[in-house]
Design an enzyme around this catalytic site. Structure first.
Site, PDB file in Angstrom:
ATOM      1  CG  ASP A   7      -1.914   1.159   1.221  1.00  0.00           C
ATOM      2  OD1 ASP A   7      -2.287   1.650   0.140  1.00  0.00           O
ATOM      3  OD2 ASP A   7      -2.327   1.601   2.313  1.00  0.00           O
ATOM      4  CE1 TYR A  39       1.685   5.474  -4.229  1.00  0.00           C
ATOM      5  CE2 TYR A  39       0.443   3.527  -4.854  1.00  0.00           C
ATOM      6  CZ  TYR A  39       1.650   4.156  -4.657  1.00  0.00           C
ATOM      7  OH  TYR A  39       2.805   3.463  -4.869  1.00  0.00           O
ATOM      8  CB  CYS A  72      -3.561   0.486  -2.382  1.00  0.00           C
ATOM      9  SG  CYS A  72      -3.795   2.188  -2.905  1.00  0.00           S
ATOM     10  CB  THR A  74      -5.753   4.594  -5.108  1.00  0.00           C
ATOM     11  OG1 THR A  74      -6.585   5.150  -4.098  1.00  0.00           O
ATOM     12  CG2 THR A  74      -5.429   5.649  -6.137  1.00  0.00           C
ATOM     13  CB  CYS A 183      -9.793   4.393   0.921  1.00  0.00           C
ATOM     14  SG  CYS A 183      -8.137   4.863   1.473  1.00  0.00           S
TER      15      CYS A 183
HETATM   16  N1  DGN Z   1      -5.043   3.074   0.960  1.00  0.00           N
HETATM   17  C1  DGN Z   1      -5.201   3.534  -0.380  1.00  0.00           C
HETATM   18  C2  DGN Z   1      -6.496   3.079  -1.011  1.00  0.00           C
HETATM   19  O1  DGN Z   1      -7.066   2.080  -0.606  1.00  0.00           O
HETATM   20  O2  DGN Z   1      -6.947   3.713  -1.961  1.00  0.00           O
HETATM   21  C3  DGN Z   1      -5.047   4.982  -0.677  1.00  0.00           C
HETATM   22  C4  DGN Z   1      -4.434   5.855   0.304  1.00  0.00           C
HETATM   23  C5  DGN Z   1      -3.806   7.011  -0.357  1.00  0.00           C
HETATM   24  O3  DGN Z   1      -2.635   6.957  -0.627  1.00  0.00           O
HETATM   25  N2  DGN Z   1      -4.550   8.018  -0.663  1.00  0.00           N
END
Ligand code: DGN
Length: 260
Positions: A7, A39, A72, A74, A183
């Site tokens: 992540d 991200y 993650c 994203t 997320c």
């Molecule tokens: N934990 C990440 C996700 O599930 O999208 C994103 C966190 C991030 O870097 N904004």
């Protein structure tokens, strides 16, 4: 087996916990790309490059990895397909739990709370069309909640004022009955989050489904065994330039302070 969980920050530990409960005897590496957190504000091209770098790094280090979990939403919704083409190691992605939320919704009205990148990308739109075409799906995006989850993880405290202000500005519809935590950072703050939204809303995330998927793919019995595997955490070092361009330049630091 050795499972690498990835992540941008600590969010993926919420998924790792589910996988470890199901497969306690496996070994784990948890890798965080702290350099580019969050991200949710990056482009698809950048995220694909980061993941290509991760694969190169695994190859260069000749790490004995049996499975990669991109913990993650994203990164998974932006780069799962492209990354799978780069390696023969099986990859499990974590994507928003739209399907179970749509199935469970009585009001046929759900919400997706995710990063800006996840909520606007095509993969997410396809998930909604495929699994929630009978539902109304409201999209809510937040970067602030990622920041609050990171703070909460490290300090054990959450700034309630900021949390409530962020929830208020989302303007959640009073009609929805399920909210997808799209997320992996958000389950970390599920408790304070659920206390700040109407009781009628059920939070759903992908953790248990991912753990099941990992067990199935590894053809591992999820029956609890006594012996516990090793787990350690590495972070892509802050200030490492272009680590994705030449994998040799990837600098990682051990993060033993992360208790996995
Ligand atoms: N934990 C990440 C996700 O599930 O999208 C994103 C966190 C991030 O870097 N904004």
């Amino acid at each position: 087996p050795h499972i690498l969980v990835f992540d941008s920050g600590i969010g993926g530990t919420s998924v790792l916990t589910h996988i470890r409960n199901a497969l306690p005897h496996a070994d784990y590496s948890y890798v965080m790309d702290n350099q580019l957190l969050p991200y949710g504000l990056q482009s698809q091209q950048t995220i694909q490059q980061r993941l290509a770098g991760l694969i190169k790094w695994i190859d260069c280090e000749q790490r004995p990895v049996d499975m990669i979990v991109i913990a993650c939403n994203t990164a998974s919704t932006y780069a799962l397909g492209a990354t799978r083409q780069l390696t023969s190691i099986p990859i499990v992605g974590v994507v928003p739990a739209i399907k179970p939320a749509a199935l469970a919704s009585r009001a046929k009205h759900i919400g997706l709370l995710a990063t800006p990148a996840t909520s606007r990308n095509i993969y997410t739109q396809q998930l909604i069309q495929q699994f929630a075409n009978e539902c109304r799906v409201d999209l809510y995006q937040s970067t602030k909640l990622v920041e609050l989850a990171e703070q909460f993880y490290w300090s054990g405290d959450i700034d309630h004022k900021q949390l409530v202000a962020e929830i208020n500005q989302l303007k959640l519809s009073p009609e929805l009955d399920h909210l997808v935590l799209g997320c992996t950072h958000f389950p970390i703050i599920a408790k304070p989050l659920s206390e700040s939204i109407p009781e009628s809303v059920t939070l759903i995330d992908s953790g248990t489904a991912i753990a099941r998927r990992v067990c199935t793919l590894l053809a591992q019995d999820s029956a609890v065994k006594e012996d516990k595997g090793q787990a350690h955490c590495l972070a892509i070092k802050q200030g490492t330039m272009n680590w994705y361009a030449t994998a040799q330049q990837v600098h990682t630091v051990e993060r033993p302070e992360i208790k996995l």
